[in-house]
Design a protein around this motif. Structure first.
Motif, PDB file in Angstrom:
ATOM      1  N   LYS A 144      44.954  19.155  -9.954  1.00 45.51           N
ATOM      2  CA  LYS A 144      46.017  18.836 -10.914  1.00 45.51           C
ATOM      3  C   LYS A 144      46.192  17.330 -11.116  1.00 45.51           C
ATOM      4  N   THR A 145      45.548  16.512 -10.297  1.00 48.00           N
ATOM      5  CA  THR A 145      45.631  15.062 -10.455  1.00 48.00           C
ATOM      6  C   THR A 145      44.757  14.638 -11.624  1.00 48.00           C
ATOM      7  N   ALA A 146      45.348  13.938 -12.578  1.00 49.19           N
ATOM      8  CA  ALA A 146      44.640  13.563 -13.805  1.00 49.19           C
ATOM      9  C   ALA A 146      43.899  12.239 -13.637  1.00 49.19           C
ATOM     10  N   ILE A 147      42.929  12.028 -14.521  1.00 45.61           N
ATOM     11  CA  ILE A 147      42.155  10.783 -14.549  1.00 45.61           C
ATOM     12  C   ILE A 147      42.353  10.104 -15.903  1.00 45.61           C
ATOM     13  N   MET A 148      42.873   8.900 -15.851  1.00 45.85           N
ATOM     14  CA  MET A 148      42.923   8.030 -17.031  1.00 45.85           C
ATOM     15  C   MET A 148      41.787   7.024 -16.881  1.00 45.85           C
ATOM     16  N   ALA A 149      40.746   7.184 -17.653  1.00 51.54           N
ATOM     17  CA  ALA A 149      39.558   6.346 -17.504  1.00 51.54           C
ATOM     18  C   ALA A 149      39.663   5.090 -18.361  1.00 51.54           C
ATOM     19  N   TYR A 150      39.450   3.953 -17.739  1.00 50.64           N
ATOM     20  CA  TYR A 150      39.249   2.720 -18.500  1.00 50.64           C
ATOM     21  C   TYR A 150      37.846   2.844 -19.108  1.00 50.64           C
ATOM     22  N   SER A 151      37.764   3.500 -20.237  1.00 47.82           N
ATOM     23  CA  SER A 151      36.463   3.892 -20.785  1.00 47.82           C
ATOM     24  C   SER A 151      35.765   2.746 -21.504  1.00 47.82           C
ATOM     25  N   GLU A 203      34.402  11.258 -21.262  1.00 47.06           N
ATOM     26  CA  GLU A 203      34.913  12.557 -21.692  1.00 47.06           C
ATOM     27  C   GLU A 203      34.071  13.683 -21.101  1.00 47.06           C
ATOM     28  N   GLU A 204      32.759  13.508 -21.139  1.00 48.72           N
ATOM     29  CA  GLU A 204      31.854  14.520 -20.607  1.00 48.72           C
ATOM     30  C   GLU A 204      32.047  14.714 -19.103  1.00 48.72           C
ATOM     31  N   GLU A 205      32.361  13.633 -18.390  1.00 47.13           N
ATOM     32  CA  GLU A 205      32.501  13.690 -16.939  1.00 47.13           C
ATOM     33  C   GLU A 205      33.867  14.205 -16.477  1.00 47.13           C
ATOM     34  N   GLY A 206      34.790  14.409 -17.414  1.00 46.72           N
ATOM     35  CA  GLY A 206      36.049  15.045 -17.041  1.00 46.72           C
ATOM     36  C   GLY A 206      37.286  14.190 -17.112  1.00 46.72           C
ATOM     37  N   ALA A 207      37.234  13.071 -17.812  1.00 50.99           N
ATOM     38  CA  ALA A 207      38.443  12.265 -17.977  1.00 50.99           C
ATOM     39  C   ALA A 207      39.490  13.051 -18.759  1.00 50.99           C
ATOM     40  N   ASP A 208      40.754  12.876 -18.378  1.00 49.54           N
ATOM     41  CA  ASP A 208      41.860  13.522 -19.087  1.00 49.54           C
ATOM     42  C   ASP A 208      42.441  12.617 -20.173  1.00 49.54           C
ATOM     43  N   VAL A 209      42.366  11.317 -19.941  1.00 51.08           N
ATOM     44  CA  VAL A 209      42.835  10.316 -20.897  1.00 51.08           C
ATOM     45  C   VAL A 209      41.773   9.235 -20.963  1.00 51.08           C
ATOM     46  N   LEU A 210      41.483   8.758 -22.169  1.00 53.02           N
ATOM     47  CA  LEU A 210      40.555   7.655 -22.370  1.00 53.02           C
ATOM     48  C   LEU A 210      41.344   6.388 -22.681  1.00 53.02           C
TER      49      LEU A 210
END
Length: 337
Positions: free
Chosen positions: A195-202, A251-258
């Motif tokens: 349930k822990t989300a990932i916000m990626a510095y994409s 996005e492909e690797e599973g980030a929840d926010v870009l």
């Protein structure tokens, strides 16, 4: 000019700008406190707030004061805070080992905030620059004169699990290592933190606008320069297509926010990313963007509130769903008046 002169126009766009209420009805974009995330800096000990000279109005806070600040931010309607630690130099090392201390400063701050203000979203950065003597975002390979990608990713995944154990809502890898989003997602899921989300510095660019932030976390003084060269891992400011490649991979690797960082100089990238994905999109209005507006306003060259508000509106108009900005608290306070 004759008073009788009149254009024969069917369409007059100015009709909808004539009054404040008409302008409000036709408004296409808005910035609300709920769209904003306040970056905050935490330091060790029961000490007074420590102003950051290059960021007027922003201070490093003790955990006690940080908790009080989060209560106030939540009451103002701000959705989240992004945590950044300022460590004592004695805790820094070549390998940033303090980042994996289960009782390190940022983890104690997460626990304190979530215990006191559970409703606010807490985001923690995943990068080693606050923990290393060299100021880079990962493990430095002296022979290669570059960061060791895969070894750094291994540490970041461990940091993510520790942050999740502390109760963080979202982890935000800001390092720009290849493959780190996927590795972090696997590590979180394998340890029961699905349930822990990932916000990626994409799309994080090798920008000149980060200087005040490096003062705030002490990575500039560690490295001995405000102009640390991170071009082997952060994006070339000239490259638009490369940014879109990075976004697609995250996005492909599973980030929840870009995320796109910085925001203001990269509005075109924000718009491109918005059109390329359905995921939530964040933009980081960085320390240098904040500092330049504040400095110009202090000299009387700009109207602070109007320029602040216009800068945030432009980021939202470009397509950002949420904005990390040092103006969040002041903007929310002004919204109440």
């Amino acid at each position: 000019m004759s008073d009788s002169y009149k254009l024969e126009l069917t369409r007059r766009p100015r009709r909808m700008r004539r009054t404040a209420s008409l302008r409000a009805l036709a408004c296409e974009t808005e910035v609300l406190p709920q769209h904003l995330i306040q970056p905050v800096f935490v330091l060790e000990g029961d000490v007074a707030p420590e102003p950051i000279g290059s960021m007027p109005g922003i201070s490093r806070l003790s955990i006690k004061d940080l908790v009080a600040e989060c209560r106030e931010l939540h009451a103002l309607g701000i959705s989240g805070v992004a945590l950044f630690p300022k460590l004592d130099d004695s805790l820094k090392s070549d390998d940033g080992r303090e980042a994996l201390n289960p009782n390190t400063l940022v983890l104690r701050a997460i626990r304190a905030i979530k215990a006191a203000v559970p409703e606010i979203t807490v985001i923690t950065d995943l990068a080693l620059d606050p923990y290393t003597v060299h100021g880079h975002d990962g493990l430095w390979d002296a022979a290669a004169q570059d960061l060791a990608n895969d070894a750094t990713v291994e540490v970041l995944a461990e940091m993510a699990v520790l942050a999740a154990e502390a109760g963080v809502d979202m982890v935000a890898p800001s390092d720009m290592m290849d493959g780190r989003v996927g590795a972090i997602r696997v590590a979180l899921d394998d340890n029961g933190y699905d349930k822990t989300a990932i916000m990626a510095y994409s799309a994080k660019f090798a920008s000149a606008f980060y200087g005040p932030f490096r003062d705030a976390v002490g990575s500039a003084s560690s490295a001995g320069t405000h102009h640390l060269d991170k071009r082997t891992y952060q994006l070339n400011p000239a490259n638009r297509r490369e940014a879109l490649v990075e976004v697609a991979l995250d996005e492909e690797e599973g980030a929840d926010v870009l995320m796109v960082k910085p925001a203001g100089p990269y509005l075109d990238i924000i718009r491109e990313v918005r059109e390329a994905t359905e995921l939530p999109l964040a933009a980081y209005q960085v320390s240098g963007e904040y500092a330049q507006i504040m400095a110009a306003a202090e000299r009387g060259w700009l109207d602070l509130e109007r320029c602040r508000d216009e800068s945030l509106l432009a980021i939202r108009r470009a397509g950002a769903d949420m904005i990390l900005t040092y103006f969040a608290k002041a903007y929310a306070q002004a919204a109440l008046t």
